[in-house]
Design a protein around this motif. Structure first.
Motif, PDB file in Angstrom:
ATOM      1  N   THR A 118      -1.978  12.178 -12.469  1.00  0.00           N
ATOM      2  CA  THR A 118      -1.248  11.571 -13.565  1.00  0.00           C
ATOM      3  C   THR A 118      -0.165  10.684 -12.976  1.00  0.00           C
ATOM      4  O   THR A 118       0.703  11.173 -12.236  1.00  0.00           O
ATOM      5  CB  THR A 118      -0.597  12.643 -14.463  1.00  0.00           C
ATOM      6  N   HIS A 119      -0.252   9.400 -13.271  1.00  0.00           N
ATOM      7  CA  HIS A 119       0.786   8.477 -12.819  1.00  0.00           C
ATOM      8  C   HIS A 119       1.931   8.586 -13.811  1.00  0.00           C
ATOM      9  O   HIS A 119       1.769   8.340 -14.996  1.00  0.00           O
ATOM     10  CB  HIS A 119       0.250   7.044 -12.743  1.00  0.00           C
ATOM     11  N   LEU A 120       3.103   9.002 -13.319  1.00  0.00           N
ATOM     12  CA  LEU A 120       4.239   9.254 -14.191  1.00  0.00           C
ATOM     13  C   LEU A 120       5.132   8.038 -14.373  1.00  0.00           C
ATOM     14  O   LEU A 120       5.685   7.832 -15.452  1.00  0.00           O
ATOM     15  CB  LEU A 120       5.076  10.419 -13.636  1.00  0.00           C
ATOM     16  N   LYS A 121       5.265   7.241 -13.323  1.00  0.00           N
ATOM     17  CA  LYS A 121       6.198   6.126 -13.426  1.00  0.00           C
ATOM     18  C   LYS A 121       5.913   5.106 -12.326  1.00  0.00           C
ATOM     19  O   LYS A 121       5.555   5.469 -11.212  1.00  0.00           O
ATOM     20  CB  LYS A 121       7.630   6.663 -13.270  1.00  0.00           C
ATOM     21  N   THR A 122       6.077   3.822 -12.652  1.00  0.00           N
ATOM     22  CA  THR A 122       6.009   2.756 -11.670  1.00  0.00           C
ATOM     23  C   THR A 122       7.404   2.195 -11.514  1.00  0.00           C
ATOM     24  O   THR A 122       8.049   1.841 -12.504  1.00  0.00           O
ATOM     25  CB  THR A 122       5.055   1.628 -12.128  1.00  0.00           C
ATOM     26  N   TYR A 123       7.888   2.144 -10.280  1.00  0.00           N
ATOM     27  CA  TYR A 123       9.209   1.598 -10.019  1.00  0.00           C
ATOM     28  C   TYR A 123       9.085   0.091  -9.744  1.00  0.00           C
ATOM     29  O   TYR A 123       8.085  -0.347  -9.176  1.00  0.00           O
ATOM     30  CB  TYR A 123       9.871   2.270  -8.827  1.00  0.00           C
ATOM     31  N   LYS A 124      10.074  -0.635 -10.125  1.00  0.00           N
ATOM     32  CA  LYS A 124      10.088  -2.072  -9.879  1.00  0.00           C
ATOM     33  C   LYS A 124      10.189  -2.307  -8.366  1.00  0.00           C
ATOM     34  O   LYS A 124      11.013  -1.687  -7.685  1.00  0.00           O
ATOM     35  CB  LYS A 124      11.281  -2.716 -10.591  1.00  0.00           C
ATOM     36  N   TYR A 125       9.316  -3.166  -7.852  1.00  0.00           N
ATOM     37  CA  TYR A 125       9.316  -3.442  -6.418  1.00  0.00           C
ATOM     38  C   TYR A 125       9.383  -4.919  -6.194  1.00  0.00           C
ATOM     39  O   TYR A 125       8.613  -5.653  -6.796  1.00  0.00           O
ATOM     40  CB  TYR A 125       8.058  -2.868  -5.769  1.00  0.00           C
ATOM     41  N   PRO A 126      10.207  -5.434  -5.319  1.00  0.00           N
ATOM     42  CA  PRO A 126      11.262  -4.690  -4.653  1.00  0.00           C
ATOM     43  C   PRO A 126      12.420  -4.455  -5.606  1.00  0.00           C
ATOM     44  O   PRO A 126      12.646  -5.235  -6.512  1.00  0.00           O
ATOM     45  CB  PRO A 126      11.688  -5.587  -3.492  1.00  0.00           C
ATOM     46  N   PRO A 127      13.143  -3.348  -5.379  1.00  0.00           N
ATOM     47  CA  PRO A 127      14.262  -3.061  -6.279  1.00  0.00           C
ATOM     48  C   PRO A 127      15.348  -4.108  -6.161  1.00  0.00           C
ATOM     49  O   PRO A 127      15.531  -4.688  -5.101  1.00  0.00           O
ATOM     50  CB  PRO A 127      14.761  -1.692  -5.799  1.00  0.00           C
ATOM     51  N   GLN A 137      10.174  -0.077   4.426  1.00  0.00           N
ATOM     52  CA  GLN A 137      11.582   0.233   4.175  1.00  0.00           C
ATOM     53  C   GLN A 137      11.741   1.613   3.524  1.00  0.00           C
ATOM     54  O   GLN A 137      12.838   2.016   3.203  1.00  0.00           O
ATOM     55  CB  GLN A 137      12.189  -0.837   3.252  1.00  0.00           C
ATOM     56  N   TRP A 138      10.630   2.310   3.294  1.00  0.00           N
ATOM     57  CA  TRP A 138      10.597   3.621   2.656  1.00  0.00           C
ATOM     58  C   TRP A 138      11.185   3.571   1.245  1.00  0.00           C
ATOM     59  O   TRP A 138      11.858   4.480   0.796  1.00  0.00           O
ATOM     60  CB  TRP A 138      11.268   4.681   3.514  1.00  0.00           C
ATOM     61  N   ILE A 139      10.907   2.465   0.553  1.00  0.00           N
ATOM     62  CA  ILE A 139      11.367   2.281  -0.820  1.00  0.00           C
ATOM     63  C   ILE A 139      10.356   2.945  -1.758  1.00  0.00           C
ATOM     64  O   ILE A 139       9.163   2.636  -1.703  1.00  0.00           O
ATOM     65  CB  ILE A 139      11.503   0.781  -1.163  1.00  0.00           C
ATOM     66  N   GLU A 171       4.437  16.945  -7.372  1.00  0.00           N
ATOM     67  CA  GLU A 171       4.898  15.612  -7.730  1.00  0.00           C
ATOM     68  C   GLU A 171       5.294  14.909  -6.450  1.00  0.00           C
ATOM     69  O   GLU A 171       5.819  15.530  -5.528  1.00  0.00           O
ATOM     70  CB  GLU A 171       6.075  15.677  -8.705  1.00  0.00           C
ATOM     71  N   ILE A 172       5.004  13.625  -6.411  1.00  0.00           N
ATOM     72  CA  ILE A 172       5.211  12.845  -5.202  1.00  0.00           C
ATOM     73  C   ILE A 172       5.767  11.482  -5.549  1.00  0.00           C
ATOM     74  O   ILE A 172       5.465  10.945  -6.614  1.00  0.00           O
ATOM     75  CB  ILE A 172       3.881  12.704  -4.438  1.00  0.00           C
ATOM     76  N   GLU A 173       6.591  10.946  -4.672  1.00  0.00           N
ATOM     77  CA  GLU A 173       7.077   9.580  -4.795  1.00  0.00           C
ATOM     78  C   GLU A 173       6.586   8.795  -3.591  1.00  0.00           C
ATOM     79  O   GLU A 173       7.200   8.851  -2.519  1.00  0.00           O
ATOM     80  CB  GLU A 173       8.611   9.539  -4.848  1.00  0.00           C
ATOM     81  N   PRO A 174       5.458   8.096  -3.731  1.00  0.00           N
ATOM     82  CA  PRO A 174       4.991   7.282  -2.612  1.00  0.00           C
ATOM     83  C   PRO A 174       5.965   6.134  -2.346  1.00  0.00           C
ATOM     84  O   PRO A 174       6.676   5.689  -3.250  1.00  0.00           O
ATOM     85  CB  PRO A 174       3.632   6.753  -3.070  1.00  0.00           C
ATOM     86  N   THR A 175       5.994   5.682  -1.102  1.00  0.00           N
ATOM     87  CA  THR A 175       6.892   4.599  -0.718  1.00  0.00           C
ATOM     88  C   THR A 175       6.098   3.399  -0.219  1.00  0.00           C
ATOM     89  O   THR A 175       4.881   3.472  -0.068  1.00  0.00           O
ATOM     90  CB  THR A 175       7.849   5.053   0.401  1.00  0.00           C
ATOM     91  N   SER A 209       0.857  -1.182   0.000  1.00  0.00           N
ATOM     92  CA  SER A 209       0.000   0.000   0.000  1.00  0.00           C
ATOM     93  C   SER A 209       0.893   1.232   0.000  1.00  0.00           C
ATOM     94  O   SER A 209       1.889   1.273   0.728  1.00  0.00           O
ATOM     95  CB  SER A 209      -0.875   0.025   1.253  1.00  0.00           C
ATOM     96  N   PRO A 210       0.553   2.240  -0.788  1.00  0.00           N
ATOM     97  CA  PRO A 210       1.413   3.420  -0.843  1.00  0.00           C
ATOM     98  C   PRO A 210       1.343   4.234   0.448  1.00  0.00           C
ATOM     99  O   PRO A 210       0.280   4.379   1.049  1.00  0.00           O
ATOM    100  CB  PRO A 210       0.849   4.215  -2.013  1.00  0.00           C
ATOM    101  N   HIS A 211       2.488   4.722   0.851  1.00  0.00           N
ATOM    102  CA  HIS A 211       2.583   5.644   1.977  1.00  0.00           C
ATOM    103  C   HIS A 211       3.249   6.911   1.478  1.00  0.00           C
ATOM    104  O   HIS A 211       4.099   6.873   0.586  1.00  0.00           O
ATOM    105  CB  HIS A 211       3.390   5.030   3.120  1.00  0.00           C
TER     106      HIS A 211
END
Length: 134
Positions: free
Chosen positions: A124-133, A99-101, A91-95, A62-64
């Motif tokens: 607007t969703h700009l990017k999805t990061y691979k989880y877990p990195p 682990q605050w990733i 602009e925001i980077e939810p974690t 779940s995004p924090h």
């Protein structure tokens, strides 16, 4: 909620001396106002991200939202000078919260008006990061 509205008004009054996106090295009134505003908007942001977008792409996280990972892009009045209908875009980077990733990057615009009322008007969703990195 009235405090949120007051902080937003104060924030827009200091907009001419905006806080740069670089990491500040000292505190200022503008930085304090921006931080207060982000603290007050964080529950709205987190709820919107949790309810609308991230469950579709990440089922195990779940995004924090961390207020220090929110960058104000623009603030403006929707109506005339001293009108109390305002918009804020950031602009925001939810974690992941644990682990605050960072899990993605989003641009969101909220409209804040008297009442007070806070509502999301654009996401607007700009990017999805691979989880877990890796």
């Amino acid at each position: 909620m009235k405090k949120l509205f007051l902080v937003l008004i104060l924030f827009t009054s200091f907009q001419s001396a905006t806080v740069s996106s670089d990491d500040p090295t000292e505190d200022s009134n503008e930085l304090q106002l921006q931080d207060m505003l982000m603290l007050m908007l964080t529950p709205y942001i987190e709820k919107d991200l949790t309810d609308y977008y991230y469950p579709k792409i990440l089922t195990d996280v779940s995004p924090h939202v961390t207020p220090w990972k929110i960058e104000v892009v623009e603030t403006k009045r929707v109506n005339d000078f001293r009108g109390f209908q305002l918009q804020i875009t950031f602009e925001i980077e939810p974690t992941d919260g644990g682990q605050w990733i960072p899990i993605g990057k989003d641009r969101m615009t909220y409209e804040i008006s008297s009442g007070p009322e806070v509502r999301l008007i654009n996401h607007t969703h700009l990017k999805t990061y691979k989880y877990p990195p890796k």
